[in-house]
Design a protein around this motif. Structure first.
Motif, PDB file in Angstrom:
ATOM      1  N   PRO A  18       0.804  -1.233   0.000  1.00  0.00           N
ATOM      2  CA  PRO A  18       0.000   0.000   0.000  1.00  0.00           C
ATOM      3  C   PRO A  18       0.828   1.269   0.000  1.00  0.00           C
ATOM      4  O   PRO A  18       0.286   2.350  -0.260  1.00  0.00           O
ATOM      5  CB  PRO A  18      -0.837  -0.127   1.273  1.00  0.00           C
ATOM      6  N   HIS A  19       2.128   1.169   0.312  1.00  0.00           N
ATOM      7  CA  HIS A  19       3.006   2.338   0.280  1.00  0.00           C
ATOM      8  C   HIS A  19       4.268   1.985  -0.513  1.00  0.00           C
ATOM      9  O   HIS A  19       4.721   0.838  -0.488  1.00  0.00           O
ATOM     10  CB  HIS A  19       3.396   2.775   1.692  1.00  0.00           C
ATOM     11  N   PRO A  78       2.891  -3.714   3.941  1.00  0.00           N
ATOM     12  CA  PRO A  78       3.237  -4.966   3.244  1.00  0.00           C
ATOM     13  C   PRO A  78       3.216  -6.150   4.190  1.00  0.00           C
ATOM     14  O   PRO A  78       3.585  -6.045   5.360  1.00  0.00           O
ATOM     15  CB  PRO A  78       4.644  -4.687   2.719  1.00  0.00           C
ATOM     16  N   SER A  79       2.760  -7.276   3.674  1.00  0.00           N
ATOM     17  CA  SER A  79       2.558  -8.465   4.503  1.00  0.00           C
ATOM     18  C   SER A  79       3.846  -8.948   5.153  1.00  0.00           C
ATOM     19  O   SER A  79       3.798  -9.676   6.145  1.00  0.00           O
ATOM     20  CB  SER A  79       1.949  -9.588   3.657  1.00  0.00           C
ATOM     21  N   MET A  80       5.007  -8.538   4.600  1.00  0.00           N
ATOM     22  CA  MET A  80       6.264  -8.955   5.222  1.00  0.00           C
ATOM     23  C   MET A  80       6.453  -8.335   6.609  1.00  0.00           C
ATOM     24  O   MET A  80       7.244  -8.813   7.410  1.00  0.00           O
ATOM     25  CB  MET A  80       7.457  -8.568   4.340  1.00  0.00           C
ATOM     26  N   LEU A  81       5.721  -7.257   6.911  1.00  0.00           N
ATOM     27  CA  LEU A  81       5.875  -6.587   8.200  1.00  0.00           C
ATOM     28  C   LEU A  81       4.830  -7.025   9.215  1.00  0.00           C
ATOM     29  O   LEU A  81       4.923  -6.683  10.379  1.00  0.00           O
ATOM     30  CB  LEU A  81       5.792  -5.066   8.008  1.00  0.00           C
ATOM     31  N   ASN A  82       3.787  -7.689   8.801  1.00  0.00           N
ATOM     32  CA  ASN A  82       2.803  -8.226   9.754  1.00  0.00           C
ATOM     33  C   ASN A  82       2.257  -9.532   9.213  1.00  0.00           C
ATOM     34  O   ASN A  82       1.834  -9.595   8.066  1.00  0.00           O
ATOM     35  CB  ASN A  82       1.677  -7.226  10.006  1.00  0.00           C
ATOM     36  N   TYR A  83       2.271 -10.563  10.062  1.00  0.00           N
ATOM     37  CA  TYR A  83       1.891 -11.897   9.591  1.00  0.00           C
ATOM     38  C   TYR A  83       0.395 -12.137   9.705  1.00  0.00           C
ATOM     39  O   TYR A  83      -0.261 -12.481   8.747  1.00  0.00           O
ATOM     40  CB  TYR A  83       2.658 -12.949  10.391  1.00  0.00           C
ATOM     41  N   LYS A  84      -0.166 -11.931  10.910  1.00  0.00           N
ATOM     42  CA  LYS A  84      -1.575 -12.256  11.123  1.00  0.00           C
ATOM     43  C   LYS A  84      -2.501 -11.061  10.982  1.00  0.00           C
ATOM     44  O   LYS A  84      -3.702 -11.204  11.099  1.00  0.00           O
ATOM     45  CB  LYS A  84      -1.759 -12.868  12.511  1.00  0.00           C
ATOM     46  N   GLY A  85      -1.988  -9.890  10.763  1.00  0.00           N
ATOM     47  CA  GLY A  85      -2.841  -8.736  10.576  1.00  0.00           C
ATOM     48  C   GLY A  85      -3.003  -7.913  11.840  1.00  0.00           C
ATOM     49  O   GLY A  85      -2.148  -7.920  12.727  1.00  0.00           O
ATOM     50  N   PHE A  86      -4.122  -7.189  11.916  1.00  0.00           N
ATOM     51  CA  PHE A  86      -4.351  -6.224  12.976  1.00  0.00           C
ATOM     52  C   PHE A  86      -5.668  -6.501  13.680  1.00  0.00           C
ATOM     53  O   PHE A  86      -6.610  -7.038  13.096  1.00  0.00           O
ATOM     54  CB  PHE A  86      -4.398  -4.813  12.394  1.00  0.00           C
ATOM     55  N   LEU A  87      -5.712  -6.076  14.947  1.00  0.00           N
ATOM     56  CA  LEU A  87      -6.950  -6.037  15.718  1.00  0.00           C
ATOM     57  C   LEU A  87      -7.247  -4.576  16.017  1.00  0.00           C
ATOM     58  O   LEU A  87      -6.478  -3.914  16.728  1.00  0.00           O
ATOM     59  CB  LEU A  87      -6.828  -6.837  17.016  1.00  0.00           C
ATOM     60  N   LEU A  95       4.634   1.924  12.743  1.00  0.00           N
ATOM     61  CA  LEU A  95       4.649   1.523  11.336  1.00  0.00           C
ATOM     62  C   LEU A  95       4.608   2.782  10.475  1.00  0.00           C
ATOM     63  O   LEU A  95       3.691   3.599  10.607  1.00  0.00           O
ATOM     64  CB  LEU A  95       3.445   0.625  11.033  1.00  0.00           C
ATOM     65  N   TYR A  96       5.598   2.907   9.611  1.00  0.00           N
ATOM     66  CA  TYR A  96       5.691   4.080   8.740  1.00  0.00           C
ATOM     67  C   TYR A  96       5.412   3.661   7.291  1.00  0.00           C
ATOM     68  O   TYR A  96       5.831   2.589   6.857  1.00  0.00           O
ATOM     69  CB  TYR A  96       7.087   4.704   8.813  1.00  0.00           C
ATOM     70  N   GLY A  97       4.734   4.521   6.592  1.00  0.00           N
ATOM     71  CA  GLY A  97       4.488   4.280   5.170  1.00  0.00           C
ATOM     72  C   GLY A  97       4.564   5.579   4.392  1.00  0.00           C
ATOM     73  O   GLY A  97       4.015   6.606   4.829  1.00  0.00           O
ATOM     74  N   TYR A  98       5.241   5.558   3.238  1.00  0.00           N
ATOM     75  CA  TYR A  98       5.392   6.742   2.392  1.00  0.00           C
ATOM     76  C   TYR A  98       5.025   6.376   0.957  1.00  0.00           C
ATOM     77  O   TYR A  98       5.590   5.431   0.379  1.00  0.00           O
ATOM     78  CB  TYR A  98       6.829   7.270   2.441  1.00  0.00           C
ATOM     79  N   GLU A  99       4.075   7.091   0.403  1.00  0.00           N
ATOM     80  CA  GLU A  99       3.710   6.922  -1.004  1.00  0.00           C
ATOM     81  C   GLU A  99       4.388   8.041  -1.791  1.00  0.00           C
ATOM     82  O   GLU A  99       4.256   9.226  -1.450  1.00  0.00           O
ATOM     83  CB  GLU A  99       2.197   6.982  -1.186  1.00  0.00           C
ATOM     84  N   LEU A 100       5.128   7.653  -2.845  1.00  0.00           N
ATOM     85  CA  LEU A 100       5.915   8.600  -3.621  1.00  0.00           C
ATOM     86  C   LEU A 100       5.252   8.896  -4.958  1.00  0.00           C
ATOM     87  O   LEU A 100       4.602   8.030  -5.548  1.00  0.00           O
ATOM     88  CB  LEU A 100       7.326   8.044  -3.863  1.00  0.00           C
TER      89      LEU A 100
END
Length: 650
Positions: free
Chosen positions: A318-319, A454-463, A485-490
């Motif tokens: 997503p980023h 990205p799924s590599m940073l979280n395996y089972k997701g979020f609550l 968790l940081y995300g940057y869209e360029l």
């Protein structure tokens, strides 16, 4: 005139029959030679071109496909030519030509065609190989274009391989007439045809086979596809065979009994002929329909992977850049201020950014489970507040906002529960000691297929939990037990590769797994999908030319019969305009009926592909089908013109 000249004159006299076969053979030789020129290019063999070794393996596989396909194509073509010339062979036998001389004449004719086709094919291959190398250079992203080079091995392998193939098939087919008597050869085209019949049970079987195959393909899933692919293919092939050998006859026989249609205009002549033509051409139309399905399914799959890569990558990543930090204010991976500084130096602008503070669930223990898991954000769910989700995730992605009560949670997972056995399930209860107090969360709902990072940073997701409950938790927990968790869209992220590489160099090696980017993955995937599409379309186009040529051969095999029929019709007052209309209808149906059957087969195959990939492939499929119909229409117009030109020479 010697015997060789006589054979050459025969080829010239039958050129209208040989034309499509010759052009198809030329195209096969050309594609084979271009692939061989790349395979044996010194830079490819010596490994001087990055990524070329994988392409070379793919092209070698295509070479085998081309050669095997060419064998059966040439075999069918020669059989069609011999059948259309039985009367000619009978007359030559009547005039004193021995079987040995006839075999010799056929060998000379086919050798003449083979040599010209090989020479012209290699010539065009050499002419277009430079363009091919330039395209491969662009797809492989090499610094300098691949140099033009005609490998001697490519020349020898192409020329020798196709010459042996042509000669082997020639020797195989000449024996088809070795035991034929003169009277049988002369009367071959005058044998009376019996009225085609069909079996109602086989018609029903074709409907059941195709209906079952379509239903399975439409509802298949990623877990079932490997188990159903072979049964579906078998049912489609079996159903298609009986569709043309039985159902087509039943349909046209039904039209004969529908008097308002049958007695309208020239339909009586057209439908009466089509009853016989569909039965006589059933096997050819069956093969063409299957080839059309293969062409469209393969081309559609290549195109879906090519065009869908970016959409899939945007969903999974997503980023453009994302990383996870242990501690909401710690910067062990990379300092956001330094990241922005590097991007500014590289001239890359940030379109949007995200910072999401989360708490890792200390155990994976749920109702009915007693397993323990380490507090690692990559293997346990992360707790985030509803306000943070609605602000950072739902608003930019236009997702539905989440409202949750205290003691409850909504799970947000990147992978559907049916795919992952370890996914969080609705109704599951999580209980643990967190921040010195006991906490219990009941999962009320599941939001699947949502990638917050990205799924590599979280395996089972979020609550996602109540904001007030999350704030209380944050006040009790030390900063070291939280994650940011940081995300940057360029902007124009596809060209941000150099900037991303510079950022990756700033990340410590032991933290590399917590820093991910979609740029390199996308460029690698795009390169491979572009190569697959580029190589696959060559082979698909070869199949398309061959399938059209098979119909062309079949039409010209019946040319003498049609000429005699239309000559009789003209004697009783049927005009050239009416003959043209009847012929156009017949050729059109023979051309497009297997085409549309192949389209239906391919549509369900692409539907199954969409189910497996969780993508809507309808738009991609329509593009491929539209191009195929356009090419088929052009082939039809050319064939119609040439056929009418020969037919009206009464």
């Amino acid at each position: 005139m010697n015997f060789r000249q006589f054979a050459v004159k025969n080829v010239q006299g039958n050129w209208h029959r040989y034309r499509a076969f010759f052009l198809s053979s030329v195209f096969s030789v050309m594609v084979f030679f271009i692939y061989a020129a790349f395979i044996f290019h010194p830079d490819v063999i010596n490994g001087h071109i990055q990524g070329a070794s994988g392409v070379r393996i793919g092209m070698l596989a295509c070479e085998y496909i081309i050669m095997i396909f060419s064998f059966f194509f040439v075999l069918y073509s020669n059989s069609a030519f011999l059948k259309s010339r039985k009367k000619e062979f009978g007359l030559l036998s009547l005039f004193g030509m021995t079987n040995r001389q006839m075999h010799k004449m056929i060998v000379y004719e086919n050798t003449f065609i083979a040599l010209i086709a090989i020479a012209v094919g290699i010539g065009f291959g050499a002419l277009f190989s430079k363009l091919f190398f330039m395209a491969m250079s662009e797809l492989l992203q090499v610094e300098s274009p691949i140099s033009f080079y005609l490998a001697p091995k490519a020349l020898i392998m192409t020329a020798a391989g196709f010459f042996v193939l042509f000669q082997a098939i020639t020797l195989f087919t000449v024996f088809q007439i070795r035991n034929s008597r003169i009277i049988e050869l002369i009367r071959a085209a005058k044998k009376p045809k019996t009225l085609p019949v069909f079996s109602g049970w086989l018609v029903l079987l074709s409907v059941l086979c195709l209906g079952t195959a379509y239903t399975i393909a439409y509802f298949t899933t990623a877990q079932k596809v490997l188990f159903v692919v072979l049964p579906v293919i078998f049912l489609v092939v079996l159903g298609t065979y009986f569709l043309f050998t039985q159902s087509s006859v039943a349909i046209f026989r039904r039209l004969q009994r529908t008097l308002p249609v049958y007695y309208s205009g020239t339909n009586l002549i057209a439908i009466s002929q089509l009853v016989f033509k569909m039965k006589d051409n059933a096997r050819v139309l069956f093969v063409v329909a299957v080839l059309s399905a293969v062409i469209l399914s393969a081309s559609g799959t290549f195109y879906v992977f090519y065009q869908g890569n970016k959409d899939q990558m945007m969903e999974n990543y997503p980023h453009t850049i994302a990383f996870a930090e242990s501690g909401s204010d710690a910067h062990r991976v990379i300092d956001p201020a330094k990241l922005k500084e590097v991007l500014q130096q590289e001239g890359v602008t940030i379109a949007s950014e995200m910072k999401l503070v989360s708490v890792p669930w200390p155990t994976a223990e749920a109702a009915g489970k007693n397993s323990e898991a380490k507090a690692n954000p990559r293997v346990v769910p992360l707790l985030i507040s509803e306000d943070a989700f609605n602000r950072e995730v739902a608003a930019p992605g236009k997702l539905k906002a989440i409202q949750v009560e205290r003691g409850h949670a909504v799970a947000v997972t990147p992978i559907p529960a049916e795919i992952s056995k370890d996914s969080i399930a609705k109704g599951m209860t999580f209980t643990a000691q967190l921040g010195g107090s006991s906490i219990q969360l009941l999962v009320d709902d599941i939001r699947e297929g949502i990638h917050i990072v990205p799924s590599m940073l979280n395996y089972k997701g979020f609550l996602v939990i109540d904001q007030g409950q999350f704030d209380e938790m944050m006040r009790r927990l030390p900063d070291t037990e939280t994650y940011a968790l940081y995300g940057y869209e360029l902007d124009n992220w596809e060209k941000a590769g150099p900037a991303v590489k510079k950022l990756e160099q700033l990340v410590p090696k032991y933290q590399q797994s917590y820093f991910v980017s979609r740029v390199e993955s996308y460029l690698t995937l795009k390169q491979m999908s572009s190569l697959t599409l580029f190589i696959g379309l060559f082979v698909s186009f070869l199949f398309f030319v061959a399938s059209g040529s098979m119909i062309y051969f079949r039409l010209f095999t019946e040319l003498q019969e049609d000429q005699a029929l239309y000559k009789s019709l003209m004697r009783i007052g049927v005009s050239i305009k009416e003959i043209t209309r009847i012929t156009t209808l017949q050729i059109g149906l023979i051309f497009f009926i297997p085409c549309f059957v192949g389209i239906i087969h391919a549509a369900f195959a692409l539907r199954a592909l969409g189910n497996v990939l969780s993508l809507n492939v309808l738009g991609y499929g329509l593009v491929v089908i539209g191009i195929y119909l356009l090419m088929q229409g052009v082939y039809f117009l050319i064939t119609r013109r040439l056929y009418l030109k020969q037919l009206t020479r009464l």
